[in-house]
Motif scaffolding. Structure first.
Motif, mmCIF file in Angstrom:
data_model
loop_
_atom_site.group_PDB
_atom_site.id
_atom_site.type_symbol
_atom_site.label_atom_id
_atom_site.label_comp_id
_atom_site.label_asym_id
_atom_site.label_seq_id
_atom_site.Cartn_x
_atom_site.Cartn_y
_atom_site.Cartn_z
ATOM 1 N N LYS A 68 85.102 -83.537 48.069
ATOM 2 C CA LYS A 68 85.572 -82.682 49.164
ATOM 3 C C LYS A 68 84.903 -83.074 50.480
ATOM 4 O O LYS A 68 83.751 -83.516 50.494
ATOM 5 C CB LYS A 68 85.278 -81.220 48.829
ATOM 6 N N HIS A 69 85.641 -82.928 51.562
ATOM 7 C CA HIS A 69 85.169 -83.286 52.901
ATOM 8 C C HIS A 69 84.849 -84.777 53.013
ATOM 9 O O HIS A 69 84.060 -85.191 53.859
ATOM 10 C CB HIS A 69 83.951 -82.441 53.310
ATOM 11 N N GLY A 70 85.477 -85.587 52.156
ATOM 12 C CA GLY A 70 85.325 -87.030 52.244
ATOM 13 C C GLY A 70 84.019 -87.558 51.696
ATOM 14 O O GLY A 70 83.623 -88.687 52.023
ATOM 15 N N PHE A 71 83.344 -86.795 50.835
ATOM 16 C CA PHE A 71 82.085 -87.259 50.249
ATOM 17 C C PHE A 71 82.354 -88.544 49.453
ATOM 18 O O PHE A 71 83.122 -88.551 48.498
ATOM 19 C CB PHE A 71 81.501 -86.180 49.339
ATOM 20 N N PHE A 72 81.697 -89.606 49.834
ATOM 21 C CA PHE A 72 81.955 -90.930 49.258
ATOM 22 C C PHE A 72 81.017 -91.216 48.097
ATOM 23 O O PHE A 72 79.801 -91.069 48.209
ATOM 24 C CB PHE A 72 81.765 -92.000 50.332
ATOM 25 N N VAL A 73 81.603 -91.623 46.971
ATOM 26 C CA VAL A 73 80.820 -92.031 45.817
ATOM 27 C C VAL A 73 80.763 -93.557 45.802
ATOM 28 O O VAL A 73 81.785 -94.220 45.582
ATOM 29 C CB VAL A 73 81.421 -91.514 44.498
ATOM 30 N N ASN A 74 79.594 -94.099 46.048
ATOM 31 C CA ASN A 74 79.438 -95.546 45.997
ATOM 32 C C ASN A 74 79.781 -96.037 44.589
ATOM 33 O O ASN A 74 79.399 -95.404 43.603
ATOM 34 C CB ASN A 74 77.986 -95.898 46.357
ATOM 35 N N PRO A 75 80.507 -97.142 44.457
ATOM 36 C CA PRO A 75 80.880 -97.630 43.115
ATOM 37 C C PRO A 75 79.684 -97.850 42.190
ATOM 38 O O PRO A 75 79.799 -97.656 40.977
ATOM 39 C CB PRO A 75 81.593 -98.949 43.410
ATOM 40 N N SER A 76 78.544 -98.248 42.753
ATOM 41 C CA SER A 76 77.342 -98.432 41.931
ATOM 42 C C SER A 76 76.887 -97.103 41.344
ATOM 43 O O SER A 76 76.428 -97.035 40.189
ATOM 44 C CB SER A 76 76.213 -99.044 42.771
ATOM 45 N N ASP A 77 77.007 -96.035 42.127
ATOM 46 C CA ASP A 77 76.663 -94.700 41.645
ATOM 47 C C ASP A 77 77.712 -94.180 40.669
ATOM 48 O O ASP A 77 77.400 -93.460 39.716
ATOM 49 C CB ASP A 77 76.546 -93.723 42.818
ATOM 50 N N SER A 78 78.972 -94.536 40.921
ATOM 51 C CA SER A 78 80.058 -94.041 40.076
ATOM 52 C C SER A 78 79.861 -94.443 38.618
ATOM 53 O O SER A 78 79.934 -93.607 37.711
ATOM 54 C CB SER A 78 81.397 -94.578 40.586
ATOM 55 N N VAL A 79 79.581 -95.716 38.368
ATOM 56 C CA VAL A 79 79.402 -96.162 36.984
ATOM 57 C C VAL A 79 78.143 -95.541 36.380
ATOM 58 O O VAL A 79 78.102 -95.234 35.176
ATOM 59 C CB VAL A 79 79.376 -97.703 36.891
ATOM 60 N N ALA A 80 77.119 -95.292 37.211
ATOM 61 C CA ALA A 80 75.894 -94.669 36.714
ATOM 62 C C ALA A 80 76.135 -93.223 36.297
ATOM 63 O O ALA A 80 75.615 -92.759 35.274
ATOM 64 C CB ALA A 80 74.803 -94.739 37.775
ATOM 65 N N VAL A 81 76.929 -92.494 37.066
ATOM 66 C CA VAL A 81 77.250 -91.102 36.730
ATOM 67 C C VAL A 81 78.080 -91.045 35.449
ATOM 68 O O VAL A 81 77.845 -90.190 34.578
ATOM 69 C CB VAL A 81 77.999 -90.418 37.898
ATOM 70 N N ILE A 82 79.042 -91.947 35.315
ATOM 71 C CA ILE A 82 79.831 -91.979 34.072
ATOM 72 C C ILE A 82 78.919 -92.271 32.882
ATOM 73 O O ILE A 82 79.024 -91.644 31.827
ATOM 74 C CB ILE A 82 80.961 -93.026 34.170
ATOM 75 N N ALA A 83 77.976 -93.192 33.064
ATOM 76 C CA ALA A 83 77.034 -93.513 31.988
ATOM 77 C C ALA A 83 76.186 -92.304 31.605
ATOM 78 O O ALA A 83 75.961 -92.037 30.416
ATOM 79 C CB ALA A 83 76.131 -94.670 32.419
ATOM 80 N N ALA A 84 75.717 -91.575 32.604
ATOM 81 C CA ALA A 84 74.847 -90.426 32.359
ATOM 82 C C ALA A 84 75.597 -89.270 31.685
ATOM 83 O O ALA A 84 74.976 -88.411 31.060
ATOM 84 C CB ALA A 84 74.224 -89.959 33.667
ATOM 85 N N ASN A 85 76.921 -89.267 31.817
ATOM 86 C CA ASN A 85 77.745 -88.190 31.250
ATOM 87 C C ASN A 85 78.758 -88.735 30.242
ATOM 88 O O ASN A 85 79.803 -88.142 30.010
ATOM 89 C CB ASN A 85 78.495 -87.469 32.379
ATOM 90 N N ILE A 86 78.422 -89.838 29.625
ATOM 91 C CA ILE A 86 79.401 -90.585 28.842
ATOM 92 C C ILE A 86 79.931 -89.817 27.637
ATOM 93 O O ILE A 86 81.087 -90.001 27.220
ATOM 94 C CB ILE A 86 78.808 -91.950 28.427
ATOM 95 N N PHE A 87 79.143 -88.897 27.109
ATOM 96 C CA PHE A 87 79.605 -88.185 25.922
ATOM 97 C C PHE A 87 80.469 -86.965 26.257
ATOM 98 O O PHE A 87 80.863 -86.214 25.356
ATOM 99 C CB PHE A 87 78.421 -87.811 25.034
ATOM 100 N N THR A 88 80.817 -86.793 27.539
ATOM 101 C CA THR A 88 81.867 -85.829 27.884
ATOM 102 C C THR A 88 83.240 -86.417 27.562
ATOM 103 O O THR A 88 84.244 -85.702 27.590
ATOM 104 C CB THR A 88 81.821 -85.452 29.382
ATOM 105 N N ILE A 89 83.283 -87.719 27.257
ATOM 106 C CA ILE A 89 84.531 -88.416 26.939
ATOM 107 C C ILE A 89 84.614 -88.561 25.417
ATOM 108 O O ILE A 89 83.751 -89.204 24.793
ATOM 109 C CB ILE A 89 84.561 -89.802 27.613
#
Length: 365
Positions: free
Chosen positions: A102-123
């Protein structure tokens, strides 16, 4: 396939329930458009106007289908209004993605894969298969490394190029990988997958019931933050670009360069290591040399220079800067501000503006 990877019931509730998440997906007139319409709107119930530019066009509507802050400016502007909670853009062939809050908050691609990794078992897919390993390309920030270390999951640092990830997948060593160039993927297919990455993020939001920004901020609080930026200089004279890289490598490979002190804005950085990155593939033992000039400082900060596309249309020089902070008083600050001393070092050391005649990058990520 995606229905077997993700919890579509949870995603449908997230996107079409009584308090549904308002999303904005820009297919940039690439091939992903029909899939976005079919899956996100028709299957998962997001309103039809959630997806834009979904008709594939040969000329991509006269735009450059690159999902970054420069070429997806229309999506950024729309997200900045605050009317949408989650935004994403895809490139022409749909394998790369950009995530916005929201409000254009940018997720850097390097952070994006890290967040998915940290929450990987939600998938659900990973609940069934387990996680074999993580990987990132060398220029990608070390954010994924922090998650790998905390979870005791193997981490591979490869050259840029998806074939290196593919080799690891074929050997059953890799489950999740990403590049700073907006590519994210898993071993469900042997390629990066923009729609998969978007559904991964939506799965995390559905489980945690938090905004993109809060998820990102809590991640930084837990793991610290790797501030990252990339400067692209496109269509540079190929001969000038090649000479610039060779001149830098000559300086960097002099043994006297190790220990050299750079001082900028009262900040001091000491060179711990400088090289031209090479990779030994753990699967087949093959060696890939000349994969990017690296300056690594004693505090772990990195400056990386890479050259690509030295054909008739000119070359592209990319500068990558990565610096880690754990201090809670600094992790929420602006990346360009935090990286300003290292950016100045990179520009001065390379003399890129003087040698190429450019005054600014073509694209800043």
């Amino acid at each position: 396939m995606l229905r077997n990877i993700f919890d579509f019931n949870a995603l449908k509730e997230l996107l079409s329930g009584s308090e549904h998440l308002k999303i904005r997906l820009d297919a940039m007139h690439g091939v992903m458009g029909p899939y976005v319409k079919k899956i996100l709107c028709e299957e998962l119930g997001s309103p039809a106007n959630s997806a834009v530019n979904c008709t594939p066009l040969e000329d991509f509507g006269g735009h450059h289908p690159d999902p970054n802050l420069t070429y997806a400016a229309d999506l950024v502007e729309t997200m900045e209004t605050g009317d949408y909670d989650f935004g994403a853009a895809f490139d022409g062939d749909g394998d790369r993605n950009m995530i916005l809050g929201k409000h254009g908050f940018f997720v850097n691609p390097s952070d994006s894969v890290a967040v998915i990794a940290a929450n990987i078992f939600t998938i659900p897919y990973f609940q069934q298969t387990g996680v074999r390993g993580f990987a990132r390309s060398m220029p990608t920030s070390g954010a994924l490394d922090r998650v790998a270390k905390a979870t005791k999951i193997a981490l591979y640092e490869t050259p840029t190029g998806w074939k290196f990830f593919g080799n690891l997948m074929d050997a059953n060593k890799l489950s999740l990988c990403g590049e700073e160039s907006f590519g994210t993927g898993s071993d469900h297919i042997r390629e990066k997958d923009g729609l998969w990455a978007v559904l991964a993020w939506l799965s995390i939001i559905a489980k945690r019931k938090q905004s993109v920004e809060v998820i990102m901020q809590e991640h930084w609080q837990k793991y610290g933050r790797n501030f990252f930026t990339r400067y692209d200089y496109e269509e540079v004279d190929a001969a000038a670009a090649t000479k610039l890289m060779k001149n830098m490598e000559t300086v960097m490979t002099d043994r006297a360069f190790v220990g050299y002190k750079f001082t900028v804005c009262e900040e001091e950085y000491f060179v711990e290591k400088a090289d031209n990155f090479e990779y030994c593939d753990p699967v087949d033992g093959s060696i890939s040399r000349n994969q990017g000039l690296r300056i690594i400082f004693t505090d772990g900060s990195r400056i990386i220079f890479r050259l690509s596309g030295t054909g008739s249309a000119g070359a592209t020089i990319r500068i990558y800067i990565d610096s880690y902070y754990k201090d809670a008083s600094k992790i929420f600050k602006d990346a360009q501000t935090m990286l300003s001393p290292l950016i100045k070092i990179a520009l001065k050391f390379s003399q890129i503006h003087e040698k190429t005649g450019r005054t600014r990058p073509t694209v800043i990520t």
